[in-house]
Design a protein around this motif. Structure first.
Motif, PDB file in Angstrom:
ATOM      1  N   CYS A  35       0.835  -1.212   0.000  1.00 54.17           N
ATOM      2  CA  CYS A  35       0.000   0.000   0.000  1.00 54.17           C
ATOM      3  C   CYS A  35       0.866   1.256   0.000  1.00 54.17           C
ATOM      4  N   LEU A  36       2.052   1.170   0.582  1.00 58.28           N
ATOM      5  CA  LEU A  36       2.966   2.312   0.654  1.00 58.28           C
ATOM      6  C   LEU A  36       3.894   2.379  -0.553  1.00 58.28           C
ATOM      7  N   ALA A  37       4.325   1.222  -1.013  1.00 57.12           N
ATOM      8  CA  ALA A  37       5.228   1.113  -2.174  1.00 57.12           C
ATOM      9  C   ALA A  37       4.644   0.043  -3.087  1.00 57.12           C
ATOM     10  N   PRO A  38       3.770   0.414  -4.013  1.00 54.60           N
ATOM     11  CA  PRO A  38       3.016  -0.576  -4.796  1.00 54.60           C
ATOM     12  C   PRO A  38       3.917  -1.502  -5.615  1.00 54.60           C
ATOM     13  N   MET A  50       9.686  -6.938 -17.018  1.00 59.69           N
ATOM     14  CA  MET A  50       9.754  -8.151 -16.210  1.00 59.69           C
ATOM     15  C   MET A  50       8.360  -8.732 -16.010  1.00 59.69           C
ATOM     16  N   SER A  51       8.252 -10.050 -16.005  1.00 56.13           N
ATOM     17  CA  SER A  51       6.955 -10.682 -15.777  1.00 56.13           C
ATOM     18  C   SER A  51       6.602 -10.734 -14.296  1.00 56.13           C
ATOM     19  N   VAL A  52       7.585 -10.564 -13.441  1.00 58.05           N
ATOM     20  CA  VAL A  52       7.388 -10.574 -11.992  1.00 58.05           C
ATOM     21  C   VAL A  52       7.154  -9.148 -11.506  1.00 58.05           C
ATOM     22  N   ALA A  53       6.172  -8.965 -10.646  1.00 56.01           N
ATOM     23  CA  ALA A  53       5.941  -7.664 -10.017  1.00 56.01           C
ATOM     24  C   ALA A  53       6.781  -7.568  -8.749  1.00 56.01           C
ATOM     25  N   MET A  54       7.273  -6.382  -8.445  1.00 55.74           N
ATOM     26  CA  MET A  54       8.219  -6.236  -7.346  1.00 55.74           C
ATOM     27  C   MET A  54       7.952  -4.980  -6.534  1.00 55.74           C
ATOM     28  N   THR A  55       8.252  -5.074  -5.245  1.00 51.93           N
ATOM     29  CA  THR A  55       8.395  -3.919  -4.382  1.00 51.93           C
ATOM     30  C   THR A  55       9.508  -4.247  -3.387  1.00 51.93           C
ATOM     31  N   CYS A  56       9.805  -3.324  -2.484  1.00 48.04           N
ATOM     32  CA  CYS A  56      10.937  -3.513  -1.567  1.00 48.04           C
ATOM     33  C   CYS A  56      10.629  -2.867  -0.228  1.00 48.04           C
ATOM     34  N   CYS A  57      11.401  -3.250   0.764  1.00 47.65           N
ATOM     35  CA  CYS A  57      11.393  -2.540   2.037  1.00 47.65           C
ATOM     36  C   CYS A  57      12.807  -2.569   2.605  1.00 47.65           C
ATOM     37  N   GLY A  58      13.045  -1.692   3.565  1.00 42.55           N
ATOM     38  CA  GLY A  58      14.377  -1.585   4.147  1.00 42.55           C
ATOM     39  C   GLY A  58      15.057  -0.282   3.770  1.00 42.55           C
ATOM     40  N   ALA A  59      16.350  -0.190   4.048  1.00 44.51           N
ATOM     41  CA  ALA A  59      17.087   1.053   3.814  1.00 44.51           C
ATOM     42  C   ALA A  59      17.239   1.373   2.337  1.00 44.51           C
ATOM     43  N   ARG A  60      17.299   0.328   1.492  1.00 42.57           N
ATOM     44  CA  ARG A  60      17.442   0.509   0.053  1.00 42.57           C
ATOM     45  C   ARG A  60      16.573  -0.500  -0.675  1.00 42.57           C
ATOM     46  N   GLY A  61      16.114  -0.109  -1.857  1.00 43.12           N
ATOM     47  CA  GLY A  61      15.348  -1.014  -2.695  1.00 43.12           C
ATOM     48  C   GLY A  61      16.019  -1.170  -4.045  1.00 43.12           C
ATOM     49  N   TRP A  62      15.784  -2.313  -4.662  1.00 44.41           N
ATOM     50  CA  TRP A  62      16.369  -2.596  -5.969  1.00 44.41           C
ATOM     51  C   TRP A  62      15.478  -2.038  -7.058  1.00 44.41           C
ATOM     52  N   THR A  78       7.117   6.548  -5.843  1.00 40.08           N
ATOM     53  CA  THR A  78       6.425   7.392  -4.869  1.00 40.08           C
ATOM     54  C   THR A  78       7.224   8.624  -4.470  1.00 40.08           C
ATOM     55  N   GLY A  79       8.554   8.599  -4.709  1.00 37.29           N
ATOM     56  CA  GLY A  79       9.399   9.688  -4.250  1.00 37.29           C
ATOM     57  C   GLY A  79       9.649   9.665  -2.750  1.00 37.29           C
ATOM     58  N   GLN A  80       9.264   8.576  -2.084  1.00 35.60           N
ATOM     59  CA  GLN A  80       9.420   8.444  -0.639  1.00 35.60           C
ATOM     60  C   GLN A  80      10.423   7.337  -0.316  1.00 35.60           C
ATOM     61  N   PRO A  81      11.012   7.382   0.873  1.00 41.54           N
ATOM     62  CA  PRO A  81      11.869   6.252   1.269  1.00 41.54           C
ATOM     63  C   PRO A  81      11.071   4.947   1.247  1.00 41.54           C
ATOM     64  N   TRP A  82      11.740   3.857   0.996  1.00 40.48           N
ATOM     65  CA  TRP A  82      11.067   2.566   1.035  1.00 40.48           C
ATOM     66  C   TRP A  82      10.525   2.306   2.438  1.00 40.48           C
ATOM     67  N   PRO A  83       9.420   1.581   2.573  1.00 42.10           N
ATOM     68  CA  PRO A  83       8.930   1.238   3.916  1.00 42.10           C
ATOM     69  C   PRO A  83       9.997   0.506   4.726  1.00 42.10           C
ATOM     70  N   PRO A 107      20.764  -8.058   7.354  1.00 36.07           N
ATOM     71  CA  PRO A 107      20.132  -7.556   6.130  1.00 36.07           C
ATOM     72  C   PRO A 107      19.693  -6.104   6.271  1.00 36.07           C
ATOM     73  N   ASP A 108      19.880  -5.330   5.206  1.00 35.07           N
ATOM     74  CA  ASP A 108      19.379  -3.950   5.205  1.00 35.07           C
ATOM     75  C   ASP A 108      18.330  -3.723   4.113  1.00 35.07           C
ATOM     76  N   SER A 109      18.039  -4.765   3.329  1.00 34.27           N
ATOM     77  CA  SER A 109      17.070  -4.638   2.248  1.00 34.27           C
ATOM     78  C   SER A 109      16.329  -5.955   2.061  1.00 34.27           C
ATOM     79  N   CYS A 110      15.055  -5.858   1.691  1.00 32.43           N
ATOM     80  CA  CYS A 110      14.266  -7.032   1.344  1.00 32.43           C
ATOM     81  C   CYS A 110      13.542  -6.752   0.034  1.00 32.43           C
ATOM     82  N   LEU A 111      13.816  -7.567  -0.982  1.00 31.94           N
ATOM     83  CA  LEU A 111      13.117  -7.482  -2.262  1.00 31.94           C
ATOM     84  C   LEU A 111      11.918  -8.417  -2.194  1.00 31.94           C
ATOM     85  N   ILE A 112      10.755  -7.924  -2.557  1.00 33.23           N
ATOM     86  CA  ILE A 112       9.507  -8.690  -2.479  1.00 33.23           C
ATOM     87  C   ILE A 112       8.988  -8.892  -3.895  1.00 33.23           C
TER      88      ILE A 112
END
Length: 205
Positions: A35-38, A50-62, A78-83, A107-112
């Protein structure tokens, strides 16, 4: 409860069912994060989608676009920091890494990744991190076929089924092994419906 570790390769381990007990809460948190980072299907440097949809959380996102692959502190959409990464997620990743022999993983990042039927992840090496720390990968939902090769793209592939709650950890001699996900087969899972979620925890710096 996790079963006995299953050695995939030198430095690579599968913990069958390790995350099953955490699934309901973690999937609810995936939906909150989205909801915060679609979720979005990113464009590759070559212009494909890419056929896979992605979002991220943590200090950095891919992210991926015409400029290439990279980690960024701000979500380009979004122009906002990742959740923030939930502390319970971080704890699960640390515990799984320790069970595979990787003490001190932070870990400092999680790719979803969100997979729908037909979505796939082509063979690749994880080389965008500045750290050689291991990768901790958690699967929820529909079963998938994990393709595991070698350090050369032409090395033979093994096809390994991954089920709901399975965790794969790879590092050391296996850190740069080529791997991917075969096209997801259609189905319905009791927890996620017609979807597979994959969370990969990384140290990016």
């Amino acid at each position: 409860m996790a079963m006995r570790p299953e050695w995939l390769d030198d430095g690579a381990v599968i913990l069958r069912g390790h995350a099953t007990a955490h699934a309901a809460r973690m999937i609810a948190e995936i939906r909150r994060i989205a909801c915060l980072a679609p979720f979005r299907r990113m464009t590759t440097p070559g212009g494909g989608v890419m056929s896979v949809a992605m979002t991220c959380c943590g200090a950095r996102g891919w992210c991926s676009d015409a400029r290439g692959y990279r980690y960024v502190a701000v979500d380009p959409r979004t122009g906002q920091p990742w959740p923030a990464m939930p502390e319970t997620w971080r704890g699960l990743a640390i515990t799984a890494a320790r069970a595979a022999g990787y003490d001190g993983f932070e870990p400092d990042s999680c790719l979803i990744n969100g997979y729908r039927p037909g979505a796939r992840m082509g063979l690749h090496q994880d080389r965008d991190e500045r750290s050689d720390a291991p990768v901790v990968s958690v699967s929820f939902g529909l079963p998938a076929i994990f393709q595991w090769g070698g350090v050369r793209r032409t090395d033979p592939l093994r096809r390994i089924p991954l089920l709901h709650g399975d965790v794969v950890i790879w590092g050391g001699a296996s850190r740069y092994v080529f791997h991917g996900i075969a096209p997801l087969r259609a189905g319905a899972h009791a927890v996620t419906g017609s979807c597979r979620y994959n969370l990969t925890f990384r140290r990016t710096l």
